[in-house]
Write a protein that holds these residues in place. Sequence first.
Motif, PDB file in Angstrom:
ATOM      1  N   THR A  84       0.885  -1.256   0.086  1.00 36.99           N
ATOM      2  CA  THR A  84       0.017   0.091  -0.015  1.00 36.99           C
ATOM      3  C   THR A  84       0.851   1.299  -0.187  1.00 36.99           C
ATOM      4  O   THR A  84       0.422   2.220  -0.837  1.00 36.99           O
ATOM      5  N   MET A 124       2.067   1.788  -3.485  1.00 37.42           N
ATOM      6  CA  MET A 124       1.090   2.508  -4.285  1.00 37.42           C
ATOM      7  C   MET A 124       0.917   3.803  -4.039  1.00 37.42           C
ATOM      8  O   MET A 124       0.887   4.732  -4.795  1.00 37.42           O
ATOM      9  N   LEU A 125       0.936   4.271  -2.719  1.00 32.52           N
ATOM     10  CA  LEU A 125       0.810   5.672  -2.300  1.00 32.52           C
ATOM     11  C   LEU A 125       1.826   6.553  -2.762  1.00 32.52           C
ATOM     12  O   LEU A 125       1.471   7.563  -3.567  1.00 32.52           O
ATOM     13  N   ALA A 148       1.424   6.957  -6.471  1.00 30.36           N
ATOM     14  CA  ALA A 148       0.402   7.960  -6.698  1.00 30.36           C
ATOM     15  C   ALA A 148       0.708   9.452  -6.460  1.00 30.36           C
ATOM     16  O   ALA A 148      -0.153  10.123  -6.679  1.00 30.36           O
ATOM     17  N   CYS A 149       1.697   9.584  -5.793  1.00 26.28           N
ATOM     18  CA  CYS A 149       2.347  11.061  -5.375  1.00 26.28           C
ATOM     19  C   CYS A 149       2.349  11.714  -6.609  1.00 26.28           C
ATOM     20  O   CYS A 149       2.535  11.440  -7.711  1.00 26.28           O
ATOM     21  N   GLU A 161       0.248  14.524  -7.531  1.00 24.98           N
ATOM     22  CA  GLU A 161      -0.872  14.524  -7.985  1.00 24.98           C
ATOM     23  C   GLU A 161      -1.203  16.166  -7.876  1.00 24.98           C
ATOM     24  O   GLU A 161      -2.293  16.590  -8.355  1.00 24.98           O
ATOM     25  N   ASP A 162      -0.147  17.018  -7.584  1.00 22.38           N
ATOM     26  CA  ASP A 162      -0.690  18.244  -7.195  1.00 22.38           C
ATOM     27  C   ASP A 162      -0.977  19.333  -8.158  1.00 22.38           C
ATOM     28  O   ASP A 162      -0.663  20.645  -8.126  1.00 22.38           O
ATOM     29  N   ARG A 210     -11.892  21.450  -6.955  1.00 15.50           N
ATOM     30  CA  ARG A 210     -11.706  21.585  -5.641  1.00 15.50           C
ATOM     31  C   ARG A 210     -13.013  22.254  -4.968  1.00 15.50           C
ATOM     32  O   ARG A 210     -13.024  23.521  -5.194  1.00 15.50           O
ATOM     33  N   ARG A 223     -17.909  10.774  -0.990  1.00 15.06           N
ATOM     34  CA  ARG A 223     -17.294  11.742  -0.193  1.00 15.06           C
ATOM     35  C   ARG A 223     -18.110  11.797   1.002  1.00 15.06           C
ATOM     36  O   ARG A 223     -19.188  11.773   1.063  1.00 15.06           O
ATOM     37  N   VAL A 266     -12.155  21.505   2.105  1.00 16.07           N
ATOM     38  CA  VAL A 266     -11.955  21.312   0.800  1.00 16.07           C
ATOM     39  C   VAL A 266     -12.382  19.889   0.722  1.00 16.07           C
ATOM     40  O   VAL A 266     -12.040  18.946   1.237  1.00 16.07           O
ATOM     41  N   VAL A 267     -13.244  19.771  -0.269  1.00 16.17           N
ATOM     42  CA  VAL A 267     -13.615  18.208  -0.903  1.00 16.17           C
ATOM     43  C   VAL A 267     -13.077  18.197  -2.416  1.00 16.17           C
ATOM     44  O   VAL A 267     -13.397  19.045  -3.139  1.00 16.17           O
ATOM     45  N   PHE A 268     -12.076  17.182  -2.719  1.00 20.80           N
ATOM     46  CA  PHE A 268     -11.539  17.189  -3.956  1.00 20.80           C
ATOM     47  C   PHE A 268     -12.522  16.259  -4.742  1.00 20.80           C
ATOM     48  O   PHE A 268     -12.753  15.129  -4.390  1.00 20.80           O
ATOM     49  N   ASN A 314      -3.000  20.068   1.668  1.00 20.77           N
ATOM     50  CA  ASN A 314      -3.790  20.909   0.779  1.00 20.77           C
ATOM     51  C   ASN A 314      -5.200  20.838   0.884  1.00 20.77           C
ATOM     52  O   ASN A 314      -6.247  20.790   0.183  1.00 20.77           O
ATOM     53  N   GLY A 315      -5.703  20.633   2.508  1.00 20.81           N
ATOM     54  CA  GLY A 315      -6.887  20.645   2.803  1.00 20.81           C
ATOM     55  C   GLY A 315      -7.451  19.047   2.576  1.00 20.81           C
ATOM     56  O   GLY A 315      -8.884  18.885   2.814  1.00 20.81           O
ATOM     57  N   LEU A 316      -6.634  17.963   2.402  1.00 22.42           N
ATOM     58  CA  LEU A 316      -7.012  16.749   2.442  1.00 22.42           C
ATOM     59  C   LEU A 316      -6.579  15.867   3.680  1.00 22.42           C
ATOM     60  O   LEU A 316      -6.695  14.516   3.118  1.00 22.42           O
ATOM     61  N   GLU A 339      -9.093  13.025   4.907  1.00 23.54           N
ATOM     62  CA  GLU A 339      -9.163  11.985   4.139  1.00 23.54           C
ATOM     63  C   GLU A 339      -8.020  10.909   4.456  1.00 23.54           C
ATOM     64  O   GLU A 339      -8.298   9.879   4.327  1.00 23.54           O
ATOM     65  N   LYS A 351     -11.349   3.973  -0.680  1.00 20.41           N
ATOM     66  CA  LYS A 351     -12.382   5.191  -0.761  1.00 20.41           C
ATOM     67  C   LYS A 351     -11.842   6.501  -0.367  1.00 20.41           C
ATOM     68  O   LYS A 351     -12.085   7.584  -1.108  1.00 20.41           O
ATOM     69  N   ALA A 411     -10.706   9.936  -2.362  1.00 22.39           N
ATOM     70  CA  ALA A 411     -11.117  11.175  -2.189  1.00 22.39           C
ATOM     71  C   ALA A 411      -9.944  12.092  -1.795  1.00 22.39           C
ATOM     72  O   ALA A 411     -10.178  13.202  -2.015  1.00 22.39           O
ATOM     73  N   GLY A 464      -7.435  11.870  -3.672  1.00 26.22           N
ATOM     74  CA  GLY A 464      -6.678  12.437  -5.226  1.00 26.22           C
ATOM     75  C   GLY A 464      -5.914  11.221  -5.446  1.00 26.22           C
ATOM     76  O   GLY A 464      -5.457  11.344  -6.546  1.00 26.22           O
ATOM     77  N   TYR A 465      -5.969  10.105  -4.748  1.00 26.92           N
ATOM     78  CA  TYR A 465      -5.282   9.194  -5.387  1.00 26.92           C
ATOM     79  C   TYR A 465      -6.033   7.928  -6.276  1.00 26.92           C
ATOM     80  O   TYR A 465      -7.269   8.079  -6.160  1.00 26.92           O
ATOM     81  N   PHE A 466      -5.260   7.390  -6.972  1.00 29.82           N
ATOM     82  CA  PHE A 466      -5.904   6.360  -7.898  1.00 29.82           C
ATOM     83  C   PHE A 466      -7.072   6.829  -8.758  1.00 29.82           C
ATOM     84  O   PHE A 466      -8.026   6.258  -8.914  1.00 29.82           O
ATOM     85  N   TYR A 504      -8.721  -3.827  -3.552  1.00 31.67           N
ATOM     86  CA  TYR A 504      -8.229  -3.866  -2.110  1.00 31.67           C
ATOM     87  C   TYR A 504      -8.944  -4.899  -1.445  1.00 31.67           C
ATOM     88  O   TYR A 504      -8.433  -5.394  -0.584  1.00 31.67           O
TER      89      TYR A 504
END
Lengths: 111, 268
Positions: free
Chosen positions: A11, A14-15, A18-19, A21-22, A51, A71, A82-84, B62-64, B67, B199, B203, B205-207, B248
């Motif tokens: 994991t 994977m994390l 996936a970085c 993302e900005d 956002r 979400r 913030v909700v992305f 950045n506000g996440l 999550e 999930k 939320a 911003g990944y995957f 997962y």
Amino acid sequence: MKKLFGIIALTSLMLLGACGEDEPAKEIVIVLKEHKFTPEVLEVQSGERFRLVIDNQDPTAEEFESHDMKREKIIKGNTKSVVFVGSLKAGEYKYFGEFNEDEAIGKIIAH
Amino acid sequence: MLLPFIITFREVLEIALIVSLMMAATKGLPGRNKWISIGFALGIIGSILIAIFIETISNFANGLGQELFNALIALVASILIGSTAVWVSTHGREMVLNMKDKGGRLVSGDLPAKTLSVIIALAVWREGAEIVLFSYGLLLSGLSLTTFLTGAIAGALAGSILGAGLYFGMVQINTKHIFKATSYLLLFIAAGMFALAAKYLVAAGYFGGLSDILWDTSHILSEQSFVGQVLHMFFGYSDSPMIIEVIYYVLFLTLSLLAISLIKRKKL
């Protein structure tokens, strides 16, 4: 047991992968006041990344929740959060405030 | 009064589910109750702290941050519950012997008993902060304390009673099968929690590429319906899962079952 710890390693990999993302996404503001969202209906382009800034002007906390967008986020009283939103397919996406489900409702329409 | 009831009922039930299954799975383990109580205390203190600092947490990344924080809790909790379930299901025979003669061959040190406390604490954290913030908000908006307490206490009681019911139901199971039954149930719950982490990561911003909905069964069995919610709690049922959630979930179950069979083969 070791396998399970393998999952942790996997994991984290994977994390890391996936970085990065900005790239800056557009910001859209929704105001929450007296348990009501303004604007109640928001129109966006499908596929657009943005956002969603939720400006909670009530003194009480609210949980922004959307089953359609998958979400959920707690927003303390008198703060912004913030909700992305990745990219929505065309359609209607409802959301609500879990602590005031009857009043705090809104939706996003993606064209 | 109804809203405090519903919210506390739902959150307490989720906590009670994990607590009662963990208790059934570790029945007969010396020191179990102590470690569980410590976990509870840590959970309550943690929930209050999270509620206070939720804004700070949110502002990370950045506000996440919220999550990511939720994802982290779900990841750690699911892995700990998963490894405990694997441990229990591969130590069933010793656990049964332990229950029968009270001197016990197993000492709590065999299973890192502190894991128990951490699992309970995390289970309380997941839902606790929400209860605290919700309650605080209600009181702030002028709901009388008595009305609030009546609803909240009734909700917490109802949730706990269902949890206790599950525990006593589980311990009725023939001693031979109880550890198998509880550990497999726990594995499914943990897999659902692991998928939940995916999930939250989406939320955050990944995957992005794996966030498409794999199937939609909301018209057959909505996740919001009673049955849907029960299936969600026990098996992580989602009526419209994203690809990464399914990956997962399957990954978690496969690796856990593989671990169980490997350990069992080694023991023979």
